[in-house]
Design an enzyme around this catalytic site. Sequence first.
Site, PDB file in Angstrom:
ATOM      1  N   CYS A 106       0.861  -1.177   0.000  1.00 16.33           N
ATOM      2  CA  CYS A 106       0.000   0.000   0.000  1.00 16.33           C
ATOM      3  C   CYS A 106       0.901   1.233   0.000  1.00 16.33           C
ATOM      4  CB  CYS A 106      -0.888   0.003   1.242  1.00 16.33           C
ATOM      5  SG  CYS A 106      -1.875   1.500   1.439  1.00 16.33           S
ATOM      6  N   CYS A 135      -8.786  -5.476  -9.501  1.00 17.36           N
ATOM      7  CA  CYS A 135      -8.408  -4.409 -10.422  1.00 17.36           C
ATOM      8  C   CYS A 135      -7.942  -3.239  -9.550  1.00 17.36           C
ATOM      9  CB  CYS A 135      -9.625  -4.046 -11.265  1.00 17.36           C
ATOM     10  SG  CYS A 135      -9.296  -2.848 -12.534  1.00 17.36           S
TER      11      CYS A 135
END
Length: 133
Positions: free
Chosen positions: A48, A122
């Site tokens: 992240c 996605c």
Amino acid sequence: MTYSVEKTEDEWKATLSAEEYRVLRQAGTERPFSHSYETDETKAVYECRACGSELFRSDTKFDAHCGWPAFYAPLAEDRVEYIEDRSFGSVRTEVRCANCGSHLGHMFQGEGFPTPTDQRYCINGIALRQRPD
């Protein structure tokens, strides 16, 4: 929800670029085909960008020809959280970082990709940071 990493909006703005903030903290979407991670074949862990939590591995990445990096599974189920997204007149599954709550992208199922899970995560490339293995 409470997250391990919590910051004020001003703190997020100070640590992320304007576009990173728009995608990660305001649930935006980057333009399709705008990030090199979609087709990058580097053996890596994808973290992240907001908090550094390890989310995906390159061995679950595949080319879905969708314009964004696609994975068929997260590193572990406790690394992401799922939220029903009813925007744009349809029902989708939003994917967020379970460590900081940042928006990553969406997960789709049943599209017929030849992957073990028949799922496509996605993910916005700008939401990730690649750490080569």
